[in-house]
Write a protein that holds these residues in place. Structure first.
Motif, short mmCIF file in Angstrom:
data_model
loop_
_atom_site.label_atom_id
_atom_site.label_comp_id
_atom_site.label_asym_id
_atom_site.label_seq_id
_atom_site.Cartn_x
_atom_site.Cartn_y
_atom_site.Cartn_z
N GLU A 1 3.20 2.61 2.72
CA GLU A 1 2.40 2.86 3.91
C GLU A 1 2.29 1.62 4.77
OE1 GLU A 1 -1.55 4.10 3.10
OE2 GLU A 1 -1.18 6.13 3.79
N ARG B 1 0.86 -1.19 0.00
CA ARG B 1 0.00 0.00 0.00
C ARG B 1 0.89 1.23 0.00
NH1 ARG B 1 -2.79 -1.96 4.44
NH2 ARG B 1 -1.80 -0.26 5.58
N ARG B 2 0.58 2.18 -0.86
CA ARG B 2 1.37 3.42 -0.89
C ARG B 2 0.49 4.61 -0.63
NH1 ARG B 2 6.36 2.34 -3.35
NH2 ARG B 2 6.37 0.33 -4.42
N ASP B 3 1.05 5.65 -0.02
CA ASP B 3 0.28 6.88 0.12
C ASP B 3 0.44 7.71 -1.14
OD1 ASP B 3 2.76 7.95 0.25
OD2 ASP B 3 2.73 8.44 2.38
N GLU B 4 -0.07 8.97 -1.13
CA GLU B 4 -0.09 9.74 -2.37
C GLU B 4 1.28 10.06 -2.93
OE1 GLU B 4 -3.02 12.72 -1.28
OE2 GLU B 4 -4.27 10.96 -1.10
N GLU B 5 2.29 10.17 -2.07
CA GLU B 5 3.64 10.47 -2.58
C GLU B 5 4.36 9.21 -3.02
OE1 GLU B 5 3.63 12.63 0.82
OE2 GLU B 5 2.34 13.74 -0.54
#
Lengths: 268, 282
Positions: free
Chosen positions: B23, B15-19
Motif C-alpha cells: 500500500e 504497509r500492506r492492505d488485506e490482500e
C-alpha cells in the motif's frame, strides 16, 4: 479481591521438607499417589497416614492450613463417596425407593474417600513446600530424558515459569481494565449467569490484546539477551542432590517396603 | 571505526492492505550515518515517529537494514553468524520494565543473560553480584520483581544486561513509563555505569533533562539525523529544536527568552547553577 488468588500457595517456612531437592518431592509425591492405589485394606491406609503425618509434621505447615485446601474439592468428595455407596452392588443393608446401600458400597465409599483425601493432602503438601521456580526446575530435570524423543521439555518449563511471572501482572491489569470499563458504565455484578458471562467480553478482549503485546515485547527482550532455547545454556542454580535428599529417597523406599510387608503378610 | 557505526542506514516499513499488496512504504530511518566511540555517552533525541526507536533496534540486530550497513564492534549486523556476538556486545534495555523481566526473583533475572551465553555457574553468581551492586540493587536480590517500583525494575533490567558484560548498552526510552523519581534513579545509574565501568551508552529519549550530561546529542526528525553536537551546542539552537517539536530544558528556555529581550546572557545554558552564575554577572 482478584489479587487474593494465589497459585501454588507456597507456604514460606524453613523446614527439612522445604529444603529438599524438588526432584525428590516430585518423585516422592508420585510414588505416594501410586501407592495409594496399590492396596485394598485399612491397615495399608494406616501406614500411609503415619507416613503422611510424619511428613506434615516435618514440613511445619500447620494442619489447619492444609485441610483448608480440601474445601475446594468437597463437592467432588461427596459425589465420589455417594456414588460408591449407592451404586456398588452387593449385600443390601438399607433400601428406600431406588436407593440401596450395600455393605460393599460402604466399604468402597470409605476407601475412595480416604484415598482422595490422602491424595489431595499429599500433593498439596508438595506445592506448599516447593516454590514454583523450584517445581519447574525439578520438572525440567526429571523430564530431561524425554528430550531425546524431541519433547520440548525445556520450552515447556520456560513457559511455565514465565506464566507464573505474569499471573500477578495480568491480574493487576484485569483489575485496571475492570475499573476503566466500570467507569464507562460496564456492569460486571448484576444479571444471571449468561448476562454475567457476556459482560466479561469487554474485559477479556483488551486483556488478550495486552497479553499478546506483552508476549511480543518479552520475546524481543529475551532474544536481545541472547536466549536461543535450551541448547548450550548453563544454570545459575543447578539442582544437586545432597545427603538429605538421599535420606529422603531412603525414607520413601522404607515406606513402600513397610506398606508391602504389612498389607501382604501381617494383616491381610 | 567506533564501537557502533552506521553507514547510509535505511529502514523501510512496508504497509500492506488485506490482500497483501503493497500500500505504501514508510521510511522510518533515512540514510543515517552515526559513529559512536568506545566509552562515549550518546543521547538520541526525537519526537514520536522520528525513527529513533527503529534506529535503536538496528544496533542489537533486532531489525536488519533495508539499505546500508550497521557495524557493532566491527561486526556487520546483516551477517547471521555474528548475531549472538552482536547481542552480547550491544545490550538493549527496553521501555516497559515489566515486559523484559523474565524470572520471578531479581537475582535469577540478572542471571538469565549469562545462562544463555553459557557462563559457568560460579561465574554467573559473581557477575550477578557485581552487576546488582553496580546498579545499587544488591539488597533486593532475593525479592520478587513484582514488588519493586518502576525505577527499581528498570535498574534490574540494566543489571541483567550488565551481567552479560557488553561494551555498549542501548537504552530505548528506558524512562518513558516511570515517575520523575524513577527517572532520576535510572539516569543516575546510567551515568555511573558510563563513568565508573566505562560502558558506552546510547540513550534514546524524548526528555530533554536526561541528555544534558551526554557527551554528544543526536537529534532525529523524520528518520534523518538533523542536528548533532554537545548538549550545549544543540540547546543553544532553541528555534531549530522547536521546529522539530522538541522542548528545551526550562532554564535554557528562560535564558533564551531573557536574551531575546535584550539581556546579555550566553547561549546554551543547561543547569540552574549555571544560570544563577550568569545572572549574578549582570
Amino acid at each position: 479481591m482478584i489479587r487474593d488468588i494465589t497459585i501454588g500457595q507456597y507456604y514460606p517456612v524453613d523446614s527439612v521438607i522445604h529444603r529438599l531437592d524438588p526432584r525428590v518431592k516430585l518423585m516422592g509425591t508420585l510414588i505416594y499417589i501410586i501407592s495409594l492405589f496399590l492396596f485394598k485394606s485399612f491397615t495399608g491406609y494406616l501406614v500411609a497416614l503415619v507416613f503422611l503425618g510424619a511428613v506434615i509434621k516435618l514440613s511445619r505447615v500447620p494442619l489447619g492450613y492444609i485441610l483448608r485446601g480440601l474445601k475446594a474439592v468437597i463437592v467432588l468428595l461427596f459425589f465420589t463417596i455417594g456414588f460408591n455407596i449407592f451404586l456398588t452392588p452387593g449385600q443390601v443393608i438399607w433400601q428406600a425407593w431406588v436407593f440401596k446401600i450395600t455393605r460393599e458400597g460402604l466399604r468402597s465409599g470409605a476407601f475412595m474417600g480416604i484415598r482422595l483425601i490422602f491424595l489431595i493432602v499429599g500433593s498439596s503438601l508438595m506445592t506448599f513446600t516447593t516454590t514454583p521456580n523450584h517445581l519447574t526446575d525439578g520438572l525440567e530435570r526429571l523430564l530431561g530424558p524425554f528430550k531425546r524423543l524431541h519433547m520440548p521439555v525445556h520450552e515447556v518449563s520456560m513457559m511455565m515459569s514465565i506464566a507464573l511471572r505474569f499471573i500477578p501482572i495480568l491480574l493487576e491489569e484485569t483489575d485496571k481494565i475492570m475499573k476503566a470499563q466500570s467507569a464507562r458504565g460496564a456492569d460486571f455484578e448484576s444479571g444471571g449467569l449468561i448476562k454475567k458471562a457476556k459482560s466479561l467480553v469487554p474485559l477479556l478482549v483488551p486483556l488478550f490484546v495486552s497479553a499478546f503485546r506483552r508476549a511480543n515485547d518479552l520475546a524481543m527482550a529475551m532474544e536481545a539477551r541472547c536466549y536461543r532455547g535450551g541448547e548450550g545454556r548453563t544454570k545459575m542454580k543447578p539442582l544437586k542432590y545432597g545427603r538429605r535428599d538421599y535420606i529422603a529417597y531412603g525414607m520413601i523406599a522404607l515406606y513402600l517396603g513397610a506398606l508391602f510387608l504389612i498389607t501382604r503378610y501381617l494383616w491381610k | 571505526m567506533g564501537i557502533v557505526d552506521t553507514r547510509k542506514l535505511v529502514f523501510e516499513y512496508i504497509r500492506r492492505d488485506e490482500e497483501g499488496n503493497v500500500e505504501g512504504i514508510n521510511r522510518a530511518v533515512d540514510e543515517v550515518d552515526i559513529c559512536v566511540e568506545k566509552g562515549e555517552f550518546i543521547a538520541v533525541l526525537g519526537h514520536n515517529g522520528s525513527g529513533k526507536s527503529t534506529l535503536a533496534k538496528h544496533l542489537n540486530a533486532i531489525l536488519m537494514p533495508t539499505e546500508g550497513t550497521v557495524w557493532v564492534g566491527g561486526m556487520d549486523t546483516a551477517e547471521e553468524e555474528n548475531l549472538w556476538n552482536i547481542r552480547q556486545t550491544a545490550g538493549m534495555v527496553f521501555q516497559n520494565p515489566d515486559n523484559q523481566i523474565i524470572a520471578n526473583v531479581v537475582e535469577e533475572d540478572v542471571g538469565f543473560g549469562p545462562e544463555n551465553i553459557g557462563v559457568p555457574t560460579e561465574e554467573i553468581w559473581q557477575r550477578v553480584e557485581e552487576s546488582l551492586k553496580a546498579v545499587g540493587m544488591y539488597e533486593y536480590r532475593a525479592h520478587s520483581p513484582n514488588r519493586l517500583s518502576g525505577g527499581q525494575k528498570q535498574r534490574v533490567a540494566i543489571a541483567g544486561i550488565m551481567a552479560m558484560k557488553p561494551e555498549c548498552i542501548v537504552l530505548d526510552e528506558p524512562t518513558a513509563m516511570l515517575d520523575p523519581n524513577g527517572r532520576k534513579e535510572v539516569i543516575r545509574t546510567i551515568r555511573q555505569l558510563n563513568q565508573q565501568e566505562n560502558v558506552t551508552i546510547i540513550l534514546i529519549t524524548h526528555y530533554m533533562e536526561e541528555v544534558i550530561h551526554a557527551d554528544r546529542v543526536i537529534v532525529m526528525d523524520g528518520g534523518r539525523v538533523v542536528m548533532q553536537g554537545t548538549p550545549r551546542e544543540v540547546f543553544s539552537q532553541v528555534e531549530l529544536l522547536k521546529k522539530y517539536r522538541l522542548d528545551v530544558p526550562q532554564v535554557t528556555l528562560l535564558a533564551y527568552e531573557l536574551k531575546k529581550k535584550g539581556l546579555p546572557i550566553r547561549d546554551g545554558i543547561l543547569s540552574i547553577p549555571e544560570f544563577v552564575e550568569e545572572i549574578a554577572k549582570l
